[in-house]
Structure formats: structure tokens, C-alpha cells
Design a protein around this motif. Structure first.
Motif, PDB file in Angstrom:
ATOM      1  N   GLU A  73       0.819  -1.204   0.000  1.00 42.60           N
ATOM      2  CA  GLU A  73       0.000   0.000   0.000  1.00 42.60           C
ATOM      3  C   GLU A  73       0.857   1.261   0.000  1.00 42.60           C
ATOM      4  N   VAL A  75       0.398   5.350   0.699  1.00 37.46           N
ATOM      5  CA  VAL A  75      -0.474   6.377   1.264  1.00 37.46           C
ATOM      6  C   VAL A  75      -0.080   7.739   0.699  1.00 37.46           C
ATOM      7  N   SER A  77      -1.842  12.060   0.271  1.00 35.12           N
ATOM      8  CA  SER A  77      -2.901  12.977   0.684  1.00 35.12           C
ATOM      9  C   SER A  77      -3.592  13.601  -0.518  1.00 35.12           C
ATOM     10  N   VAL A  96      -3.750   4.378  -1.238  1.00 34.83           N
ATOM     11  CA  VAL A  96      -4.565   4.639  -0.043  1.00 34.83           C
ATOM     12  C   VAL A  96      -4.576   6.153   0.147  1.00 34.83           C
ATOM     13  N   LYS A  97      -5.757   6.761   0.059  1.00 35.98           N
ATOM     14  CA  LYS A  97      -5.857   8.217   0.006  1.00 35.98           C
ATOM     15  C   LYS A  97      -6.403   8.764   1.323  1.00 35.98           C
ATOM     16  N   VAL A  98      -5.783   9.834   1.800  1.00 33.35           N
ATOM     17  CA  VAL A  98      -6.221  10.471   3.036  1.00 33.35           C
ATOM     18  C   VAL A  98      -6.451  11.959   2.783  1.00 33.35           C
ATOM     19  N   ALA A 111      -4.777  11.305  10.202  1.00 32.94           N
ATOM     20  CA  ALA A 111      -5.349  10.538   9.088  1.00 32.94           C
ATOM     21  C   ALA A 111      -4.311   9.607   8.478  1.00 32.94           C
ATOM     22  N   ILE A 112      -3.078  10.084   8.352  1.00 35.40           N
ATOM     23  CA  ILE A 112      -2.014   9.230   7.821  1.00 35.40           C
ATOM     24  C   ILE A 112      -1.773   8.050   8.755  1.00 35.40           C
ATOM     25  N   ALA A 114      -3.805   6.692  10.855  1.00 32.84           N
ATOM     26  CA  ALA A 114      -4.946   5.774  10.843  1.00 32.84           C
ATOM     27  C   ALA A 114      -4.981   4.922   9.573  1.00 32.84           C
ATOM     28  N   ALA A 115      -4.380   5.414   8.494  1.00 36.20           N
ATOM     29  CA  ALA A 115      -4.407   4.693   7.219  1.00 36.20           C
ATOM     30  C   ALA A 115      -3.347   3.604   7.137  1.00 36.20           C
ATOM     31  N   THR A 117      -1.376   0.266   7.617  1.00 38.49           N
ATOM     32  CA  THR A 117      -1.663  -1.134   7.916  1.00 38.49           C
ATOM     33  C   THR A 117      -0.352  -1.923   7.784  1.00 38.49           C
ATOM     34  N   THR A 120       1.365  -1.324   4.473  1.00 38.96           N
ATOM     35  CA  THR A 120       1.849   0.002   4.068  1.00 38.96           C
ATOM     36  C   THR A 120       3.356  -0.033   3.881  1.00 38.96           C
TER      37      THR A 120
END
Length: 345
Positions: A73, A75, A77, A96-98, A111-112, A114-115, A117, A120
Motif C-alpha cells: 500500500e 499512502v 494525501s 490509499v488516500k487520506v 489521518a495518515i 490511521a491509514a 496497515t 503500508t
């Protein structure tokens, strides 16, 4: 500019019989880039840390493939540069977009976090940011480094930053640019000369490794291999030879700051909601109507071409480029006023 053309013309003149042979990471070009980057970022980059590429596209693609496996994944923004998703998907990775802080255009670190996993592998940043013009401050980058260190320890897998920095020389109001590489050694810096030289069709850039990157020599070897395996992602020989002279050319910060101030002040007086960009040559105002694509068409009817926020996955905004002449920008202001009035009617 004349100096740009002269640099390319001089580089076309052969110095030896192999002048136009395969050229991979010309030593003089790498040293010129490393020297410039040392002055900008204040890290002791070596010439071998610089991997010359066909612009920023290729630099980002190399970084993604150097450390991530299919299914990992990535991440980033919103609003992003609109080709991140294509590059991520082409590499077999999962975007994975925040969101960001809409009031400041700053990163939303919660937000980052929380995204993230166990899958990532990469966080992409763009500073100064396209399209918002935000320059991420040192405090934000320090906190992001702490977030990624903690998450990497928790998941047992190192998370890397890919720092997309084609505008890192375009910063206004005397501010100092800070790169994420200063705060986090598990990072790549992707740079393109197309923005500061205003010549995006001449494809040259680089991927740089920070001096403190663990296993840096192994990473250098991996990137060199990828440059061949992905289709010879080196700039053409002439651009490499010209690079030392191109590094001497300077972006006219004063002129673009004048253009930014003129446009921001005028738009605000008309009634637009717009932040004063800290870097890049873009503005990212709110659309006066919810349908940003419809408003872009209203502007186009008045001879003004901008990009809708939907292209950047952020409806309700539009992007203005300040690369037009000062006279063209001044001439556009009545059109912006007329479009605003038409939208309000």
C-alpha cells in the motif's frame, strides 16, 4: 531563456567520438546536482546518491519499485498530483488516500497514522505542494517522522517516504525550504528540472538518496538495475552534459511572487476564497459554485484556462497556473470578475 538555449546548444557539440553513445549518470552532471542539493537541503549528498532520470515521473516510479512489492500500500494525501495513482497502480501497488487539513492545506498526521496497515510500504509527499502551494513546516515533518518510526516498529516493516520535490526551489516570502529527508533517513527525493527551468518537455530529473539511509550502497545498486530493467530511464546524453550549466540558472522568485500577490489580492477583492501559496507557481482557490467543472467552463468562455479540482480528487476547487506573463495575468482579472458574477447570478 537565452541561457537555457545556449547551454543545450553547447552540449550538442561533440567533445569526443563517444559523445552520443549510451550515457548513464554522467559524473559531472551528478556532481552538479549533488552540489546544488547540498546547498538547498544542507545534507552531505554524494554524487553517487544522485540517479539521473527522465524527469520526476521516472524518479517516482523507480522509488516505488525499489522498495515495494505487488500488493503493498502507498499512502498519499488529497489533493494529489493527478498521476500518483497511475504510477502506483502501474507498479502493482494499492493507493490509499487520506484527507488534509482544509483550513491550512497541511498534512493530517492523524489521518495518515490511521491509514497505515501491515501492508503500508510508502508515504508520498509533495512539498511545496502541487496544487495547494503549501510548504510543509519542519514541525509537521518531524511529527510525521515519529509517526512512521512508530508504525514501522509496530508492523515490523519499514515504511519509506517518497518526497516529490520539483518545486523545492520555488518558495516565497524568504522562507527556507525543509525536505522530509532532513528528518527521516528512510526516504527518497524525486526532482524534476522541468519546473524551475519552465521546460517540462526536456525530460531530466533525478532520484536522490539521503546520506543517512541504511544500506545505502545496496539501494544505489537496486536503483541502477531498475533504470535498465524499466526501459533505460536515463535522460538523453545532451541533457546530462548540459546539466552543470542548467544548475546555474535561477528561477525568478521575485517575478513569480509579484504575480502571486497580484492574483491573490485581486481574486480576494472580487470575492474568491483563496490561500496565498507558499511555494510552486499555482493557486488553488475555492470554486464559487459547488460544481467546479461547470465553473471552469464559465472561465473558459471568458478566455481563461484553469484545471478543475476534480482532476485532483478535490471537487469544489480549481487550480490556476501563474506561468503566464504578468501582462496576461493582469488582462485576465476582468474575466475572473465576470465569471464570479455569472456564477452568483
Amino acid at each position: 531563456s537565452t541561457a537555457y538555449v545556449e547551454a543545450l546548444r553547447d552540449a550538442l557539440i561533440p567533445r569526443h567520438e563517444l559523445w552520443f553513445a549510451y550515457t548513464m549518470n554522467d559524473p559531472a552532471a551528478r556532481e552538479a546536482a549533488a552540489s546544488s542539493l547540498r546547498r538547498l537541503v544542507n545534507l552531505p549528498f554524494e554524487a553517487d546518491d544522485i540517479h539521473l532520470t527522465t524527469g520526476g515521473f521516472a524518479a517516482i516510479a523507480l522509488a516505488l519499485k525499489a522498495v515495494a512489492d505487488p500488493g503493498d500500500e502507498v499512502v498519499y494525501s488529497l489533493p494529489p498530483w493527478f498521476l500518483y495513482e497511475s504510477l502506483v497502480l502501474e507498479a502493482g501497488l494499492v493507493p490509499v488516500k487520506v484527507t488534509i487539513d482544509p483550513a491550512t492545506f497541511d498534512l493530517d498526521l492523524d489521518a495518515i497514522a490511521a491509514a497505515i496497515t501491515p501492508r503500508t510500504r510508502i508515504v508520498i509527499l509533495c512539498t511545496p505542494n502541487n496544487p495547494t502551494g503549501r510548504v510543509y513546516p519542519a514541525a509537521t515533518l518531524q511529527r510525521l517522522a515519529a509517526v512512521l518510526d512508530e508504525a514501522s516498529a509496530r508492523t515490523g516493516r519499514r515504511i519509506y517516504i517518497v518526497s516529490d520535490e520539483p518545486y523545492n526551489r520555488i518558495v516565497y516570502d524568504g522562507a527556507a525550504f525543509r525536505s522530509p529527508l532532513e528528518f527521516y533517513p528512510h526516504a527518497f527525493l524525486a526532482y524534476s528540472y522541468g519546473k524551475t527551468l519552465l521546460a517540462p518537455g526536456q525530460r531530466i530529473g533525478y532520484l536522490a538518496l539521503p546520506p543517512a539511509m541504511p544500506s545505502r550502497e545496496e539501494m544505489r545498486d537496486a536503483i541502477r538495475t531498475l533504470q535498465f530493467a524499466t526501459g533505460f530511464l536515463f535522460p538523453n546524453a545532451v541533457l546530462q552534459y548540459a546539466l552543470p550549466r542548467l544548475e546555474e540558472l535561477r528561477f525568478d522568485i521575485d517575478l513569480f511572487q509579484r504575480k502571486r500577490n497580484l492574483m491573490v489580492d485581486a481574486l480576494r477583492e472580487i470575492g474568491y476564497r483563496v490561500s496565498r501559496s507558499e511555494g510552486t507557481f499555482y493557486l488553488f482557490p475555492e470554486s464559487p459554485i459547488g460544481d467546479d467543472e461547470a465553473f471552469v467552463r464559465i472561465l473558459a468562455e471568458r478566455g481563461i484556462l484553469v484545471m478543475p479540482g476534480r482532476i485532483f480528487e478535490t471537487p469544489g476547487y480549481f487550480r490556476i497556473s501563474l506561468t503566464a506573463t504578468l501582462e496576461t495575468i493582469e488582462a485576465s482579472l476582468p474575466g475572473f470578475a465576470a465569471a464570479f458574477a455569472a456564477a452568483a447570478a
